[in-house]
Scaffold this motif. Structure first.
Motif, PDB file in Angstrom:
ATOM      1  N   LEU A 161     164.951  67.734  56.910  1.00  0.00           N
ATOM      2  CA  LEU A 161     165.867  67.851  57.401  1.00  0.00           C
ATOM      3  C   LEU A 161     167.578  67.590  57.017  1.00  0.00           C
ATOM      4  N   VAL A 162     167.230  65.876  56.708  1.00  0.00           N
ATOM      5  CA  VAL A 162     168.712  65.720  55.796  1.00  0.00           C
ATOM      6  C   VAL A 162     168.393  65.864  54.630  1.00  0.00           C
ATOM      7  N   TYR A 166     171.547  68.245  56.534  1.00  0.00           N
ATOM      8  CA  TYR A 166     172.096  68.128  57.853  1.00  0.00           C
ATOM      9  C   TYR A 166     172.217  66.624  57.868  1.00  0.00           C
ATOM     10  N   GLY A 167     173.407  66.582  59.001  1.00  0.00           N
ATOM     11  CA  GLY A 167     174.011  64.821  59.075  1.00  0.00           C
ATOM     12  C   GLY A 167     172.878  64.622  60.643  1.00  0.00           C
ATOM     13  N   ASN A 168     172.333  63.181  60.405  1.00  0.00           N
ATOM     14  CA  ASN A 168     171.944  62.498  61.867  1.00  0.00           C
ATOM     15  C   ASN A 168     171.985  63.253  62.719  1.00  0.00           C
ATOM     16  N   GLU A 170     173.404  66.112  63.792  1.00  0.00           N
ATOM     17  CA  GLU A 170     173.306  67.697  63.685  1.00  0.00           C
ATOM     18  C   GLU A 170     171.689  67.780  63.660  1.00  0.00           C
ATOM     19  N   THR A 171     170.647  66.938  63.066  1.00  0.00           N
ATOM     20  CA  THR A 171     169.292  66.841  63.385  1.00  0.00           C
ATOM     21  C   THR A 171     168.703  66.213  64.460  1.00  0.00           C
ATOM     22  N   ASN A 173     170.376  67.597  67.549  1.00  0.00           N
ATOM     23  CA  ASN A 173     170.437  68.978  68.117  1.00  0.00           C
ATOM     24  C   ASN A 173     169.262  69.347  67.506  1.00  0.00           C
ATOM     25  N   ILE A 174     168.859  69.879  66.221  1.00  0.00           N
ATOM     26  CA  ILE A 174     168.088  70.277  66.337  1.00  0.00           C
ATOM     27  C   ILE A 174     166.461  70.274  67.073  1.00  0.00           C
ATOM     28  N   GLU A 179     170.567  60.985  68.659  1.00  0.00           N
ATOM     29  CA  GLU A 179     170.937  60.451  67.496  1.00  0.00           C
ATOM     30  C   GLU A 179     170.299  58.785  66.465  1.00  0.00           C
ATOM     31  N   LYS A 213     165.206  74.343  54.237  1.00  0.00           N
ATOM     32  CA  LYS A 213     165.273  74.743  55.834  1.00  0.00           C
ATOM     33  C   LYS A 213     166.547  75.142  56.156  1.00  0.00           C
ATOM     34  N   ARG A 215     170.457  76.453  57.084  1.00  0.00           N
ATOM     35  CA  ARG A 215     171.497  75.912  57.478  1.00  0.00           C
ATOM     36  C   ARG A 215     171.918  76.735  58.944  1.00  0.00           C
TER      37      ARG A 215
END
Length: 215
Positions: A161-162, A166-168, A170-171, A173-174, A179, A213, A215
């Motif tokens: 993800l990163v 994706y930010g921390n 967003e990651t 949440n997914i 966090e 992944k 977005r």
């Protein structure tokens, strides 16, 4: 073949010559041995395949038109075996379309007969340099794969993800985690993958061909 020639470095420089013309084999063997190469010669593709470990660090000087399996057919066979052997094609016919196909298929050089001694020797040096460069890349990729396999399943998810941008938050949440937990996993990923920065980690993910992944 008495031109002034550059000596190869004193290392395991093994050259295979496959040509159905005995005079060519003898002349090339004498030339290359005179400047320090180890040489093995073969009259056909079939004999070469029967006697040679294709995993050896070596360079193949290969005639295009051979009795039996052609040089191009041998190249294709070696590609199917995933052999790393660099190939220098030689031909007395100057077949340009054939040369283009050979180079596109991965040959390092295509030389026409009569061969110029220094041109052949230079081509062999280049072939060995490319072999060593590719070996370094292969070893680095294998090392990265080993490090990646050492990640936990969650760390692999975080890395995917990163490195996809994706930010921390967003990651988190997914993946349904906090966090701070993402940050902890991310730190472990960086450490285990021996990555000094996010761009380094992205490069490793690209080299490992991790799934992208959405977005």
């Amino acid at each position: 073949m008495n031109a002034e020639m550059l000596l190869p470095e004193p290392r395991d420089n093994l050259v295979y010559i496959v040509d159905d013309d005995v005079d060519v084999r003898v002349a090339l063997e004498a030339l290359l041995q005179s400047v320090g190469f180890q040489v093995m010669t073969f009259p056909s593709s079939e004999e070469f395949l029967a006697r040679v470990p294709i995993s050896a660090r070596a360079c193949l000087v290969l005639d295009v038109r051979l009795t039996g399996q052609s040089g191009i057919a041998l190249q294709n066979h070696l590609m199917r075996l995933d052999a790393k052997l660099p190939i220098i094609f030689i031909s007395g016919h100057g077949d340009i379309p054939m040369a283009v196909r050979a180079i596109k298929a991965g040959a390092t050089e295509f030389l026409t007969k009569p061969l110029r001694p220094q041109e052949l020797i230079d081509a062999i040096h280049v072939a060995f340099e490319k072999y060593d460069e590719r070996s370094l890349v292969d070893r680095a990729l294998a090392s990265a794969k080993t490090r990646f396999d050492g990640l936990t399943a969650r760390e692999k998810d975080v890395m995917a993800l990163v490195t996809a941008g994706y930010g921390n938050k967003e990651t988190a949440n997914i993946l349904g985690i906090s966090e701070p937990t993402v940050k902890a996993h991310r730190g472990q990923v960086m450490k285990k993958m021996d990555a000094e920065s996010l761009p380094d980690l992205v490069r490793l993910a690209q080299e490992l061909e991790l799934p992208i992944k959405d977005r």
